[in-house]
Design an enzyme around this catalytic site. Structure first.
Site, PDB file in Angstrom:
ATOM      1  N   GLU A 426       0.788  -1.222   0.000  1.00 48.42           N
ATOM      2  CA  GLU A 426       0.000   0.000   0.000  1.00 48.42           C
ATOM      3  C   GLU A 426       0.828   1.283   0.000  1.00 48.42           C
ATOM      4  O   GLU A 426       0.748   2.074   0.934  1.00 48.42           O
ATOM      5  CB  GLU A 426      -0.887   0.032   1.239  1.00 48.42           C
ATOM      6  CG  GLU A 426      -1.615  -1.258   1.437  1.00 48.42           C
ATOM      7  CD  GLU A 426      -3.110  -1.103   1.302  1.00 48.42           C
ATOM      8  OE1 GLU A 426      -3.778  -1.316   2.304  1.00 48.42           O
ATOM      9  OE2 GLU A 426      -3.586  -0.772   0.200  1.00 48.42           O
ATOM     10  N   GLU A 491      -4.410 -10.453  -0.321  1.00 50.65           N
ATOM     11  CA  GLU A 491      -5.305 -10.362   0.839  1.00 50.65           C
ATOM     12  C   GLU A 491      -6.731 -10.621   0.374  1.00 50.65           C
ATOM     13  O   GLU A 491      -7.160 -10.077  -0.641  1.00 50.65           O
ATOM     14  CB  GLU A 491      -5.263  -8.962   1.474  1.00 50.65           C
ATOM     15  CG  GLU A 491      -3.946  -8.632   2.123  1.00 50.65           C
ATOM     16  CD  GLU A 491      -3.876  -7.201   2.670  1.00 50.65           C
ATOM     17  OE1 GLU A 491      -4.907  -6.617   3.032  1.00 50.65           O
ATOM     18  OE2 GLU A 491      -2.751  -6.678   2.716  1.00 50.65           O
TER      19      GLU A 491
END
Ligand code: IPT
Length: 997
Positions: A426, A491
């Site tokens: 991220e 994820e």
């Protein structure tokens, strides 16, 4: 204007001072070590500038003590704070707050003359976030990157006798901008510290790779060695379980040597066959051992392969976490994590979002888990100021990005378990990731490069996404998007609170499409902080330390609860990803198809244990040992059960449990890896009529109608239109009658629907209005009928609900609800949490039994690990103790249940399988409580009987409940019968069927 002076810990162009080059963590080596773990003197300051004059030389009078490793926030300093994305200060890189919590650590270590004959190296395994080091008052160096080791050669600084080591740790540094992972903000020396007595000539580094030749059978061992001496001779050996396989000598030139050896017929390493070899290297008096495995990771065609096989990752994201110690995690805990993972059929781990302690990889090598090793890098907060590339695409920050990947690779590259290097998480994408990828490839071409933020897969080998919905995944699977690189879901399956649901749909899709090479559940552990307070033991989450802003319980999102209890979700995941799938041949009751989902193993190490169950009885059982299907293949087996005489109204099941034939490194002999169940045809026998009883009477006065005889007394409210109590043989069983409800205490996965559900559609504020009430009394029964209007506050949608109660003289009450839906406006929720009734029973009725799915909690989209059977428990034990209270403890497909006091039970038999919840807490109480200790028991047992309850989905971060698991407003009919039986008689009584039903 004067320029702001950049402090050392605000200078992103410095990656370290005086720190040694990163190198491999040896599995073992002969240099003596002194652990510096334990008590250190400690001085906590609000800023580094407030350090006492000459602190690196001075004494420690008045200082505190702290244990190392630890995080100081859990030792009473500074404050606990949890955020997912937000930085706790203005975004002004590389600068950090002037108020910068600082800890000065000091320790004395006595060194002998013999020790000083060698060199002395000071190694920190992890310090958060940046630190300076002094030895005997002299400055040694500076380092950062919280989740990587730092080594300093302090030979020139130490002397015989007392030596003083001073470490000054800064909470905030320029590095903090790159360490904005979703977790608690914790600081200090939180991993081991040691002194190494390193020989004057030592093996400095040993980079080992066990490759395979084109046949994938023979090994190619290559080693890059670095020695302290410019030129020396050494020996190497390759061993397997103590047996020498190969050996040789090497000579270093300019400190370097290269060894290459061909090893015939190796036992290859995979997560399913973690075959390890040991490389032993010796120079002069120094010996180092490195464990290696022979395996090849490559992109071939459109897939990544291990040893020429396209593999599927059934993974989990793993943070370092301990509820009492924060990010301090012991070897024992990691070992138990790895064992638990293996026991739950998990074959892969992503080290989210930083390198773990080095022994984690030893464990993964040994037990067999594929690892994505991830650099300690995340700058998520930049996304929220809409300048996500700010430092990621700024070449000035290149060194600090590259350093994080390079040091990780240099430390961990000997581990066969690591199949991918991930550059971080991220942090958007930009030039610094291009540089990091290049640097990784220069160091290691034997593994793949991963980074989800490279959303075009420009420099990565795999196309990685997170929380992709099934629809999007289907497009990826069909190569409709983003080129041809293989896909991983780094994820998915957000395990926050109750859930995730719908994992089977993902697994089926991964298994169907070769581009999809699996995924990693978010995440392993609930990050709750163990708390003992005013007699309560519980786990805190964000906001409980008055930390603001915070993402609250968004850190309670693991499959393992803080007390290490596997959540129902982990059991579900185990079954969903089980390497063997058992299905029935269409139209046959005794013929099964086994699918082998292993990538390398045949099924020969497994056996089947089968049994035919009917209620609590096992009718017949047996073993099948001859399993042989090759990986990816199917095998048919016949279950040789004989015809048996079914008892009336008992439903029989063929249960198939697959177990290990022998003990493994992580599980005992006979350990079950999957359980599947198939219903067998039923034998229904309808009895003529219910037992007789005394004639019933009816008395009506002041809104109360009593229907009774000497056996049973049922009370109705004629104004409110409700059955309000049932007493049988003088004992109160029901304390409040059924009433419709569409609401459940909000689960985390419904957090985005909660506002609509509760503040717009007011589903928690439902009521029933009586439209008409009538009753009829005859010799055989009393029938009380009431029509009601069910609706929620200010809503135009609702139900006309007709309740028909039949009271039988033998002491039974049959409830029949016919609910027809109405809508007189336009607005209504897209779907409802549940459709059913709630009733209450006397609080003495705490023993429970049910015939339905169990033993654990299950919902329509989380039930694969919950076969149908007869289960026994208690009201309290049927609940799941989520750190953040929410709907829990539901059981699907229940045909009957009972609540009893040990002597007598109230049995409820259903005409069709419904869902139930039995709880000592009301829905309102569960909704209100923030922590389990705040739950107050209500005066009675709350019973929910659901015509249907919606699945739980994964929408706290990910896919909603799938359409088929959403309960829509629809007409429905429910019928169930309440009766009292003696404890022990529940099963017999439940098997009776009456003609007049
Ligand atoms: C994703 C993060 O990578 C992870 O660290 C964690 O925060 C998780 O979500 C949620 O618990 S980021 C999200 C914006 C998809």
């Amino acid at each position: 204007m004067k320029q702001r002076v950049k402090k050392r810990w605000e200078d992103h162009t410095i990656t370290g001072i005086g720190r040694r080059e990163a190198r491999a963590a040896f599995y073992e080596d002969t240099s003596e070590k002194i652990s510096l773990n334990g008590q250190w003197k400690f001085l906590y300051l609000e800023a580094p500038e407030l350090s006492p004059e000459g602190f690196m030389n001075a004494g420690t009078d008045g200082w505190d003590e702290i244990d190392v490793p630890s995080v100081w926030q859990l030792r009473g300093y500074d404050a606990m704070h949890y955020t997912d994305v937000l930085y706790l200060f203005p975004i002004h890189p590389p600068y950090v707050p002037s108020q910068n919590p600082t800890g000065i650590y000091k320790k004395n270590v006595v060194l002998t003359k013999e020790w000083l004959a060698n060199d002395t190296v000071l190694r920190f395994h992890g310090v958060d976030s940046a630190f300076d080091v002094w030895v005997n008052g002299e400055y040694v160096g500076y380092s950062k990157v919280s989740r990587l080791p730092s080594e300093f050669d302090i030979t020139d600084y130490v002397s015989e006798g007392d030596n003083d080591i001073t470490v000054r740790v800064y909470k905030w540094s320029d590095g903090t901008y790159l360490e904005d992972q979703d977790m608690w903000w914790l600081s200090g020396i939180y991993r081991d510290v040691e002194l190494i007595n390193e020989p004057k000539n030592a093996i400095m580094d040993c980079c080992v790779n066990g490759d395979l030749d084109a046949s994938y059978r023979n090994g190619i061992l290559s080693m890059e060695l670095r020695t302290k001496k410019e030129e020396c001779t050494g020996t190497w050996q390759l061993e397997k379980e103590g047996v020498r396989i190969a050996e040789g000598v090497f000579e270093t030139k300019e400190c370097h040597a290269h060894v290459k050896a061909f090893v015939e017929n190796v036992q290859t390493w995979t997560a399913e066959t973690p075959e390890l070899y040991t490389v032993i290297v010796r120079v002069d008096g120094h010996e180092a051992r490195v464990r290696t495995g022979f395996r090849k990771i490559e992109i071939k065609g459109r897939n990544f392969r291990v040893n020429n096989k396209v593999i599927l990752l059934n993974g989990i994201n793993h943070h370092d976490y301990n509820p009492k110690e924060g990010r301090v995690v012991s070897y024992e805990q990691m070992k138990s994590d790895v064992i638990l993972m293996k026991k739950h059929n998990i074959n892969a781990v992503r080290c989210s979002h930083y390198p773990a302690n080095e022994y984690f990889y030893d464990l993964c090598d040994e037990y067999g888990l594929y690892v994505i090793d991830e650099a300690d890098l995340e700058c998520h907060g930049f996304e929220w100021v809409e300048n996500y590339e700010w430092i990621t695409d700024d070449p000035e920050w290149e060194a600090s990005y590259v350093d994080r990947s390079v040091r990780m690779v240099k430390r961990d590259r000997n581990h066969p378990c690591i199949i991918m290097w991930s550059m971080g998480n991220e942090s958007s994408f930009g030039c610094n990731f291009r540089s990091a990828a290049k640097a990784i490839r220069e160091l290691d071409q034997t593994r793949l490069v991963h980074y989800e933020g490279d959303s075009e897969a420009e420099v990565t080998d795999v196309y990685s996404t997170m929380y992709t919905r099934l629809k999007g995944l289907q497009e990826i699977a069909e190569y409709k998007v983003k080129g041809e690189k293989p896909h991983v879901m780094c994820e998915y399956g957000h395990s926050m609170g109750n859930g995730p649901g719908g994992l089977k749909a993902y697994q089926d899709m991964y298994r169907r499409h070769s581009r999809l090479q699996g995924g990693f559940i978010w995440e392993w552990y609930d990050h709750g902080i163990y708390t003992e307070e005013e007699g309560h033991t519980y786990y805190k989450y964000g906001g409980n330390f008055e930390d603001f802003p915070t993402n609250g319980n968004f850190c309670i999102d693991g499959m393992l609860m803080p007390d290490r209890t596997p959540s129902p979700a982990l059991l579900e995941y185990k079954q969903v990803i089980s390497p063997i799938e058992v299905q029935k041949v269409e139209g046959k009751n005794n013929e099964l198809i086994l699918t082998n989902w292993y990538d390398f193993l045949s099924l020969s190490h497994l056996y089947i244990k089968w049994w035919i169950s009917g209620n609590e009885e096992t009718v017949e059982e047996g073993l099948i040992n001859e399993l042989s299907a090759a990986p990816g293949e199917e095998q048919r087996v016949i279950i040789p059960y004989t015809a048996f005489m079914p008892q009336a109204n008992v439903d029989y099941y063929l249960n198939v449990s697959v177990c290990y034939k022998e003990a493994t490194a992580f599980a005992e002999k006979g350990y079950e890896i999957s359980r599947t169940q198939f219903a067998l045809p039923e034998h229904m026998v309808v009895l003529e009529r219910r037992p007789a009883g005394d004639k019933l009477t009816a008395e009506e006065a002041e809104g109360i109608l009593l229907i009774r005889n000497g056996k049973i007394c049922v009370t109705f409210h004629t104004v409110f239109g409700k059955m309000i109590s049932v007493e049988i043989d003088g004992k109160a069983y029901l304390t409040d009658g059924p009433q419709m409800t569409v609401y459940r205490p909000t689960i985390d996965n419904d957090m985005y629907k909660k506002d609509d559900w509760m503040n717009k559609y007011f589903i928690q504020k439902s009521s029933e209005q009586l439209e008409w009430f009538s009753y009829e009394l005859s010799d055989e029964k009393a029938v009380v009928t009431m029509q009601k209007y069910f609706g929620c506050l200010n809503q135009s949608w609702g139900y006309v609900a007709t309740y028909e109660y039949t009271v039988y003289p033998c002491g039974q009450v049959k409830v029949h609800l016919d609910a027809k839906t109405v809508q007189n406006g336009k607005l209504e929720p897209a779907f409802l949490p549940r459709l059913g009734v709630v009733l209450r029973a006397d609080k003495s009725l705490q023993n429970t039994m049910w015939h339905g799915r169990g033993a654990g909690e299950n919902y329509e989209d989380t039930l694969t690990a919950c076969p149908i059977g007869v289960y026994r428990s208690t009201v309290d034990d049927m609940g799941t103790n989520y750190v953040f209270p929410q709907e829990n403890g539901h059981r699907e497909a229940v045909r009957w249940f009972s609540v009893g006091d040990g002597k007598n039970s109230m049995l409820c038999t259903m005409e069709a399988p419904y869902g139930i919840n039995l709880s000592n807490y009301t829905d309102e109480m569960i909704e209100k409580a923030q922590h389990p200790w705040q739950l107050e028991k209500s005066g009675d047992v709350t019973i929910h009987i659901d015509y249907r309850q919606s699945g739980v989905g994964s929408n706290s971060c990910g896919e909603e409940q799938l359409e088929e698991y959403k309960v829509k407003r629809q007409d429905f009919v429910m019928t169930f019968t309440l009766l009292a039986v003696q404890a022990g008689e529940e099963i017999n009584a439940a098997c009776k069927k009456y003609h007049d039903d």
